[in-house]
Scaffold this motif. Structure first.
Motif, PDB file in Angstrom:
ATOM      1  N   SER A 199       0.818  -1.204   0.000  1.00 34.26           N
ATOM      2  CA  SER A 199       0.000   0.000   0.000  1.00 34.26           C
ATOM      3  C   SER A 199       0.857   1.261   0.000  1.00 34.26           C
ATOM      4  O   SER A 199       0.575   2.225  -0.725  1.00 34.26           O
ATOM      5  N   GLU A 200       1.918   1.253   0.800  1.00 32.51           N
ATOM      6  CA  GLU A 200       2.789   2.422   0.904  1.00 32.51           C
ATOM      7  C   GLU A 200       3.497   2.728  -0.414  1.00 32.51           C
ATOM      8  O   GLU A 200       3.806   3.883  -0.713  1.00 32.51           O
ATOM      9  N   ASN A 201       3.729   1.696  -1.230  1.00 27.62           N
ATOM     10  CA  ASN A 201       4.445   1.876  -2.498  1.00 27.62           C
ATOM     11  C   ASN A 201       3.529   2.073  -3.695  1.00 27.62           C
ATOM     12  O   ASN A 201       4.020   2.323  -4.799  1.00 27.62           O
ATOM     13  N   MET A 202       2.228   1.944  -3.501  1.00 25.80           N
ATOM     14  CA  MET A 202       1.338   1.903  -4.654  1.00 25.80           C
ATOM     15  C   MET A 202       1.420   3.153  -5.512  1.00 25.80           C
ATOM     16  O   MET A 202       1.423   3.074  -6.754  1.00 25.80           O
ATOM     17  N   LEU A 203       1.515   4.323  -4.903  1.00 31.53           N
ATOM     18  CA  LEU A 203       1.578   5.550  -5.689  1.00 31.53           C
ATOM     19  C   LEU A 203       2.813   5.567  -6.575  1.00 31.53           C
ATOM     20  O   LEU A 203       2.732   5.912  -7.764  1.00 31.53           O
ATOM     21  N   SER A 204       3.962   5.154  -6.039  1.00 33.69           N
ATOM     22  CA  SER A 204       5.183   5.157  -6.840  1.00 33.69           C
ATOM     23  C   SER A 204       5.127   4.093  -7.933  1.00 33.69           C
ATOM     24  O   SER A 204       5.662   4.290  -9.034  1.00 33.69           O
ATOM     25  N   LEU A 205       4.465   2.968  -7.658  1.00 33.51           N
ATOM     26  CA  LEU A 205       4.332   1.932  -8.684  1.00 33.51           C
ATOM     27  C   LEU A 205       3.437   2.413  -9.826  1.00 33.51           C
ATOM     28  O   LEU A 205       3.755   2.211 -11.005  1.00 33.51           O
ATOM     29  N   VAL A 206       2.332   3.043  -9.480  1.00 33.51           N
ATOM     30  CA  VAL A 206       1.437   3.581 -10.502  1.00 33.51           C
ATOM     31  C   VAL A 206       2.151   4.650 -11.320  1.00 33.51           C
ATOM     32  O   VAL A 206       2.034   4.704 -12.555  1.00 33.51           O
ATOM     33  N   ASP A 207       2.930   5.497 -10.653  1.00 35.25           N
ATOM     34  CA  ASP A 207       3.701   6.518 -11.364  1.00 35.25           C
ATOM     35  C   ASP A 207       4.715   5.882 -12.305  1.00 35.25           C
ATOM     36  O   ASP A 207       4.950   6.364 -13.418  1.00 35.25           O
ATOM     37  N   GLY A 208       5.342   4.778 -11.852  1.00 29.74           N
ATOM     38  CA  GLY A 208       6.307   4.091 -12.697  1.00 29.74           C
ATOM     39  C   GLY A 208       5.673   3.555 -13.962  1.00 29.74           C
ATOM     40  O   GLY A 208       6.255   3.652 -15.061  1.00 29.74           O
ATOM     41  N   ALA A 209       4.470   2.991 -13.846  1.00 30.94           N
ATOM     42  CA  ALA A 209       3.770   2.474 -15.016  1.00 30.94           C
ATOM     43  C   ALA A 209       3.300   3.599 -15.931  1.00 30.94           C
ATOM     44  O   ALA A 209       3.205   3.424 -17.147  1.00 30.94           O
ATOM     45  N   ALA A 210       3.008   4.756 -15.346  1.00 33.21           N
ATOM     46  CA  ALA A 210       2.529   5.888 -16.142  1.00 33.21           C
ATOM     47  C   ALA A 210       3.663   6.579 -16.902  1.00 33.21           C
ATOM     48  O   ALA A 210       3.443   7.157 -17.976  1.00 33.21           O
ATOM     49  N   SER A 211       4.871   6.514 -16.359  1.00 32.59           N
ATOM     50  CA  SER A 211       5.998   7.224 -16.970  1.00 32.59           C
ATOM     51  C   SER A 211       6.843   6.343 -17.884  1.00 32.59           C
ATOM     52  O   SER A 211       7.746   6.826 -18.560  1.00 32.59           O
ATOM     53  N   GLY A 212       6.561   5.050 -17.917  1.00 34.34           N
ATOM     54  CA  GLY A 212       7.311   4.118 -18.749  1.00 34.34           C
ATOM     55  C   GLY A 212       6.743   2.727 -18.566  1.00 34.34           C
ATOM     56  O   GLY A 212       5.532   2.548 -18.521  1.00 34.34           O
ATOM     57  N   ALA A 213       7.617   1.754 -18.445  1.00 33.03           N
ATOM     58  CA  ALA A 213       7.178   0.389 -18.122  1.00 33.03           C
ATOM     59  C   ALA A 213       7.527   0.091 -16.667  1.00 33.03           C
ATOM     60  O   ALA A 213       8.410   0.709 -16.079  1.00 33.03           O
ATOM     61  N   LEU A 214       6.824  -0.872 -16.100  1.00 33.60           N
ATOM     62  CA  LEU A 214       7.041  -1.279 -14.711  1.00 33.60           C
ATOM     63  C   LEU A 214       7.281  -2.785 -14.678  1.00 33.60           C
ATOM     64  O   LEU A 214       6.519  -3.553 -15.261  1.00 33.60           O
ATOM     65  N   VAL A 215       8.363  -3.188 -13.999  1.00 33.81           N
ATOM     66  CA  VAL A 215       8.652  -4.609 -13.814  1.00 33.81           C
ATOM     67  C   VAL A 215       8.654  -4.887 -12.322  1.00 33.81           C
ATOM     68  O   VAL A 215       9.423  -4.281 -11.567  1.00 33.81           O
ATOM     69  N   LEU A 216       7.786  -5.811 -11.899  1.00 33.41           N
ATOM     70  CA  LEU A 216       7.643  -6.137 -10.484  1.00 33.41           C
ATOM     71  C   LEU A 216       8.224  -7.508 -10.174  1.00 33.41           C
ATOM     72  O   LEU A 216       7.927  -8.488 -10.867  1.00 33.41           O
ATOM     73  N   ASP A 217       9.041  -7.556  -9.146  1.00 32.86           N
ATOM     74  CA  ASP A 217       9.492  -8.817  -8.576  1.00 32.86           C
ATOM     75  C   ASP A 217       8.510  -9.153  -7.462  1.00 32.86           C
ATOM     76  O   ASP A 217       8.651  -8.713  -6.342  1.00 32.86           O
ATOM     77  N   ARG A 218       7.491  -9.901  -7.801  1.00 32.54           N
ATOM     78  CA  ARG A 218       6.360 -10.321  -6.964  1.00 32.54           C
ATOM     79  C   ARG A 218       5.215  -9.316  -7.019  1.00 32.54           C
ATOM     80  O   ARG A 218       5.412  -8.107  -7.081  1.00 32.54           O
ATOM     81  N   TRP A 219       4.028  -9.907  -6.986  1.00 31.02           N
ATOM     82  CA  TRP A 219       2.758  -9.183  -7.101  1.00 31.02           C
ATOM     83  C   TRP A 219       1.877  -9.691  -5.978  1.00 31.02           C
ATOM     84  O   TRP A 219       2.357 -10.342  -5.044  1.00 31.02           O
ATOM     85  N   TRP A 220       0.588  -9.442  -6.055  1.00 33.53           N
ATOM     86  CA  TRP A 220      -0.303  -9.919  -4.986  1.00 33.53           C
ATOM     87  C   TRP A 220      -0.465 -11.427  -4.993  1.00 33.53           C
ATOM     88  O   TRP A 220      -0.894 -12.006  -3.985  1.00 33.53           O
ATOM     89  N   TRP A 221      -0.098 -12.091  -6.088  1.00 26.43           N
ATOM     90  CA  TRP A 221      -0.192 -13.546  -6.113  1.00 26.43           C
ATOM     91  C   TRP A 221       0.679 -14.172  -5.033  1.00 26.43           C
ATOM     92  O   TRP A 221       0.330 -15.203  -4.473  1.00 26.43           O
ATOM     93  N   SER A 222       1.819 -13.572  -4.738  1.00 22.28           N
ATOM     94  CA  SER A 222       2.686 -14.110  -3.686  1.00 22.28           C
ATOM     95  C   SER A 222       1.992 -14.073  -2.337  1.00 22.28           C
ATOM     96  O   SER A 222       2.093 -15.018  -1.541  1.00 22.28           O
ATOM     97  N   THR A 223       1.293 -12.980  -2.066  1.00 22.30           N
ATOM     98  CA  THR A 223       0.585 -12.848  -0.793  1.00 22.30           C
ATOM     99  C   THR A 223      -0.447 -13.950  -0.631  1.00 22.30           C
ATOM    100  O   THR A 223      -0.557 -14.568   0.432  1.00 22.30           O
ATOM    101  N   VAL A 224      -1.167 -14.222  -1.693  1.00 20.31           N
ATOM    102  CA  VAL A 224      -2.209 -15.246  -1.635  1.00 20.31           C
ATOM    103  C   VAL A 224      -1.602 -16.651  -1.650  1.00 20.31           C
ATOM    104  O   VAL A 224      -2.019 -17.531  -0.888  1.00 20.31           O
TER     105      VAL A 224
END
Length: 204
Positions: A84-109
């Motif tokens: 949650s704390e990182n969501m704004l920066s992640l959304v900004d990253g996707a908006a300004s270019g591409a975003l590559v995530l090492d783990r998503w919500w699937w890991s939590t589940v």
């Protein structure tokens, strides 16, 4: 030699959200590093979750790794707080270019629910999944590259986690690409080809 194998620079399409998911010690970190050296500089935001991109969550992640709570629910809630704390920066990253995530919500589940730690707390699956969904609602993955073949033993890969990942992949048809068991170079080429085939990347 194919264009992929020749080492051409890879350009990820703006707005693409590429997720590396799967079991621990299955090769994600190696492949992320290879991809990071392959993409055009300054065009991609890379983020490991839950450590993220901000100091608070990086320090919290170290605390969780070095002094994990006894409660599986507490651990997953702490991870979700980091997300949650990182969501704004992640959304900004996707908006300004591409975003590559090492783990998503699937890991939590997968690790939290299917691995049994959260179930033992007594919280219902629907409540847990709703909380996860609310946190991740602002961001949608374009593709999930799913690693399910560990290269060695890892205590986190408990019974149920792999089945959880497979159920999640089955529930999201067309989103997940299960990565075959290949050597490092062939795996990299396979991932690049998968991104190109999905129209999420191109070679320069």
């Amino acid at each position: 030699m194919s264009a992929t194998a020749a080492g051409n620079q890879l350009i990820l399409e703006p707005g693409a959200v590429v997720v590396f998911e799967g079991l621990d010690r299955a090769g994600k970190s190696t492949q992320l590093e290879l991809l990071q050296h392959r993409v055009a500089p300054g065009t991609v935001t890379f983020a490991h979750m839950p450590s993220g991109t901000v100091m608070f969550t990086q320090e919290l992640y170290l605390l969780l790794e070095n002094h994990p709570p006894a409660s599986g629910l507490a651990r997953q809630l702490a991870h979700l707080a980091c997300h949650s704390e990182n969501m704004l920066s992640l959304v900004d990253g996707a908006a300004s270019g591409a975003l590559v995530l090492d783990r998503w919500w699937w890991s939590t589940v997968a690790y939290g629910w299917y691995g049994g730690a959260v179930q033992a707390s007594g919280i219902s699956e629907s409540t847990f999944r709703e909380l996860v969904s609310v946190v991740w609602a602002p961001l949608t993955a374009s593709i999930v590259l799913l690693f399910l073949t560990p290269r060695g033993e890892d205590p986190n890969n408990v019974s149920g986690v792999e089945d959880g990942y497979r159920e999640l992949a089955g529930a999201h048809p067309g989103l997940a690409v299960v990565v075959p068991d290949m050597d490092e170079g062939d795996t990299h080429n396979y991932l690049v080809d998968s991104l190109i085939s999905a129209s999420l990347a191109r070679l320069s």
